[in-house]
Design an enzyme around this catalytic site. Structure first.
Site, PDB file in Angstrom:
ATOM      1  N   ASP A 142      -2.029 -14.530 -47.153  1.00 27.52           N
ATOM      2  CA  ASP A 142      -0.738 -14.985 -47.696  1.00 27.52           C
ATOM      3  C   ASP A 142      -0.736 -16.489 -47.992  1.00 27.52           C
ATOM      4  OD1 ASP A 142       0.600 -12.564 -47.778  1.00 27.52           O
ATOM      5  OD2 ASP A 142       1.386 -12.738 -45.741  1.00 27.52           O
ATOM      6  N   LYS A 151       2.783  -6.531 -39.816  1.00 27.23           N
ATOM      7  CA  LYS A 151       1.717  -7.545 -39.814  1.00 27.23           C
ATOM      8  C   LYS A 151       1.340  -8.005 -38.401  1.00 27.23           C
ATOM      9  CE  LYS A 151       2.710  -9.295 -44.453  1.00 27.23           C
ATOM     10  NZ  LYS A 151       2.986 -10.467 -45.285  1.00 27.23           N
TER      11      LYS A 151
HETATM   12  P1  NDP Z   1      11.082 -13.153 -40.749  1.00 25.81           P
HETATM   13  O1  NDP Z   1      12.104 -12.112 -40.443  1.00 25.81           O
HETATM   14  O2  NDP Z   1       9.863 -13.244 -39.896  1.00 25.81           O
HETATM   15  O3  NDP Z   1      11.795 -14.615 -40.676  1.00 25.81           O
HETATM   16  C1  NDP Z   1      13.041 -14.805 -41.218  1.00 25.81           C
HETATM   17  C2  NDP Z   1      13.368 -16.312 -41.289  1.00 25.81           C
HETATM   18  O4  NDP Z   1      14.506 -16.452 -42.120  1.00 25.81           O
HETATM   19  C3  NDP Z   1      13.691 -16.948 -39.948  1.00 25.81           C
HETATM   20  O5  NDP Z   1      13.182 -18.269 -39.944  1.00 25.81           O
HETATM   21  C4  NDP Z   1      15.232 -16.963 -39.949  1.00 25.81           C
HETATM   22  O6  NDP Z   1      15.816 -17.993 -39.193  1.00 25.81           O
HETATM   23  C5  NDP Z   1      15.503 -17.195 -41.412  1.00 25.81           C
HETATM   24  N1  NDP Z   1      16.819 -16.732 -41.870  1.00 25.81           N
HETATM   25  C6  NDP Z   1      17.235 -15.448 -42.067  1.00 25.81           C
HETATM   26  N2  NDP Z   1      18.503 -15.436 -42.520  1.00 25.81           N
HETATM   27  C7  NDP Z   1      18.912 -16.739 -42.618  1.00 25.81           C
HETATM   28  C8  NDP Z   1      20.121 -17.366 -43.045  1.00 25.81           C
HETATM   29  N3  NDP Z   1      21.182 -16.659 -43.461  1.00 25.81           N
HETATM   30  N4  NDP Z   1      20.169 -18.722 -43.027  1.00 25.81           N
HETATM   31  C9  NDP Z   1      19.100 -19.446 -42.607  1.00 25.81           C
HETATM   32  N5  NDP Z   1      17.931 -18.913 -42.198  1.00 25.81           N
HETATM   33  C10 NDP Z   1      17.830 -17.563 -42.210  1.00 25.81           C
HETATM   34  O7  NDP Z   1      10.735 -12.949 -42.291  1.00 25.81           O
HETATM   35  P2  NDP Z   1       9.349 -13.307 -43.027  1.00 25.81           P
HETATM   36  O8  NDP Z   1       8.943 -14.658 -42.554  1.00 25.81           O
HETATM   37  O9  NDP Z   1       8.376 -12.217 -42.860  1.00 25.81           O
HETATM   38  O10 NDP Z   1       9.735 -13.321 -44.584  1.00 25.81           O
HETATM   39  C11 NDP Z   1      10.497 -14.369 -45.169  1.00 25.81           C
HETATM   40  C12 NDP Z   1      10.581 -14.194 -46.685  1.00 25.81           C
HETATM   41  O11 NDP Z   1       9.310 -14.396 -47.303  1.00 25.81           O
HETATM   42  C13 NDP Z   1      11.061 -12.799 -47.144  1.00 25.81           C
HETATM   43  O12 NDP Z   1      11.992 -12.977 -48.188  1.00 25.81           O
HETATM   44  C14 NDP Z   1       9.786 -12.143 -47.660  1.00 25.81           C
HETATM   45  O13 NDP Z   1      10.066 -11.169 -48.662  1.00 25.81           O
HETATM   46  C15 NDP Z   1       9.051 -13.346 -48.237  1.00 25.81           C
HETATM   47  N6  NDP Z   1       7.581 -13.146 -48.338  1.00 25.81           N
HETATM   48  C16 NDP Z   1       7.001 -13.166 -49.588  1.00 25.81           C
HETATM   49  C17 NDP Z   1       5.626 -12.990 -49.746  1.00 25.81           C
HETATM   50  C18 NDP Z   1       5.020 -13.011 -51.130  1.00 25.81           C
HETATM   51  O14 NDP Z   1       3.850 -12.612 -51.291  1.00 25.81           O
HETATM   52  N7  NDP Z   1       5.730 -13.485 -52.152  1.00 25.81           N
HETATM   53  C19 NDP Z   1       4.740 -12.760 -48.585  1.00 25.81           C
HETATM   54  C20 NDP Z   1       5.442 -12.786 -47.306  1.00 25.81           C
HETATM   55  C21 NDP Z   1       6.813 -12.956 -47.212  1.00 25.81           C
HETATM   56  P3  NDP Z   1      16.139 -17.806 -37.608  1.00 25.81           P
HETATM   57  O15 NDP Z   1      14.835 -18.004 -36.894  1.00 25.81           O
HETATM   58  O16 NDP Z   1      17.126 -18.873 -37.317  1.00 25.81           O
HETATM   59  O17 NDP Z   1      16.691 -16.417 -37.449  1.00 25.81           O
END
Ligand code: NDP
Length: 275
Positions: A102, A66
């Site tokens: 989104d 993206k």
């Molecule tokens: P990113 O990789 O960009 O971001 C991940 C985020 O999750 C960061 O804020 C990270 O925190 C946090 N994180 C990861 N592991 C942990 C943990 N164990 N504890 C706390 N925080 C954690 O991912 P995306 O933003 O692209 O996607 C996020 C979710 O949204 C996914 O599950 C994706 O499938 C879903 N999604 C669903 C959509 C839909 O249409 N239903 C559309 C888009 C996304 P930190 O910064 O501290 O690492």
């Protein structure tokens, strides 16, 4: 030639988008094709270009491309600029217009399918990655009382809030980490982290959910620790399948100028996931 559309990602074989768009086309009488295109990491731009040159009219973009789609777009909508990511391309001649559907998809799922009022409510958005950026402006547009963005890495939540500083309602936005949420209550808690993918969940304090609150998990297709915790805490729960269908409907509307009905497609996907 039949109008061609595609979703590009890696992996993409599991994508529900071809089924969703085929259902939208059937329902609205639109004649088009929609396929899933796998791109190796180095080949994303090449695969997009090849699809355009072959006459492709539009494309959805999913993980992990993206941000690269944002860079590739020759023109971007304001909602793509806010999201810093593109999930929808429209191709017209030399123009590749990048959009992001989104956020509007999430808000429609919340307000239409889940009958959740956002105006005047206290909202907690967990995560500060791509998904959180995508939904922040449409959530603010819905005029909540407050929108707290909590992230494990607090600086990223601070950066996200600064990015939305020009929004009319930016004053209602504030960054946090999870420990700082102790003592606060919310009407809506949205999990936009990817923690669920590894079976984990952010370290949320107890008592976060106000009476009648909704816990929304953006991921779908599997039970997550976040939803289990919310259930125990007495919150209503929902997964992100409706968001998936609604963001697709918005892309379809951008491309074809007609808005498909989403309830039957959502019901079909729910039946498939339950089977
Ligand atoms: P990113 O990789 O960009 O971001 C991940 C985020 O999750 C960061 O804020 C990270 O925190 C946090 N994180 C990861 N592991 C942990 C943990 N164990 N504890 C706390 N925080 C954690 O991912 P995306 O933003 O692209 O996607 C996020 C979710 O949204 C996914 O599950 C994706 O499938 C879903 N999604 C669903 C959509 C839909 O249409 N239903 C559309 C888009 C996304 P930190 O910064 O501290 O690492």
């Amino acid at each position: 030639m039949t109008d061609q559309y595609a979703v590009i990602g890696n992996p993409v074989a599991h994508s529900k988008s071809p089924l969703i768009h085929a259902e939208f086309a059937r329902q609205t009488g639109q004649v088009l094709t929609y396929v899933a295109l796998h791109a190796e990491d180095a080949a994303f731009e090449t695969v997009v270009q090849r699809f355009r040159v072959a006459g492709g009219r539009g494309m959805n973009v999913t993980l992990p491309f993206k941000h690269r789609a944002f860079a590739l777009a020759s023109q971007r909508t304001p909602r793509a600029e806010y999201a810093q990511a593109v999930n929808t391309f429209t191709f017209e001649g030399d123009l590749a217009r990048g959009d992001n559907t989104d956020g509007v998809g999430l808000v429609r799922d919340l307000t239409v399918h889940l009958r959740c009022t956002l105006a005047g409510r206290r909202i907690l958005l967990m995560g500060a990655g791509g998904a959180a950026y995508g939904v922040c402006a449409p959530l603010l547009d819905a005029e909540p009382a407050t929108l707290v963005v909590a992230n494990r890495t607090r600086e990223k939540a601070v950066r996200l809030c600064a990015h939305f500083g020009a929004h009319l309602l930016a004053a209602r936005l504030s960054p946090s980490n999870y420990a700082e949420l102790a003592g606060m209550q919310f009407d809506l808690v949205i999990n936009a982290t990817s923690a669920g993918l590894s079976g984990a969940m952010p370290a949320l304090p107890r008592g976060l959910y106000a009476s009648g609150a909704l816990a929304y998990e953006m991921a779908y297709g599997r039970p997550t620790a976040f939803l289990a915790h919310a259930h125990v805490e007495g919150a209503r729960t929902a997964d992100g399948l409706g968001m998936l269908v609604e963001q697709a409907a918005e892309s379809f509307h951008v491309w074809r100028g007609v808005r498909p009905r989403t309830e039957p497609v959502l019901a079909l996907l729910r039946r498939q996931l339950a089977a």
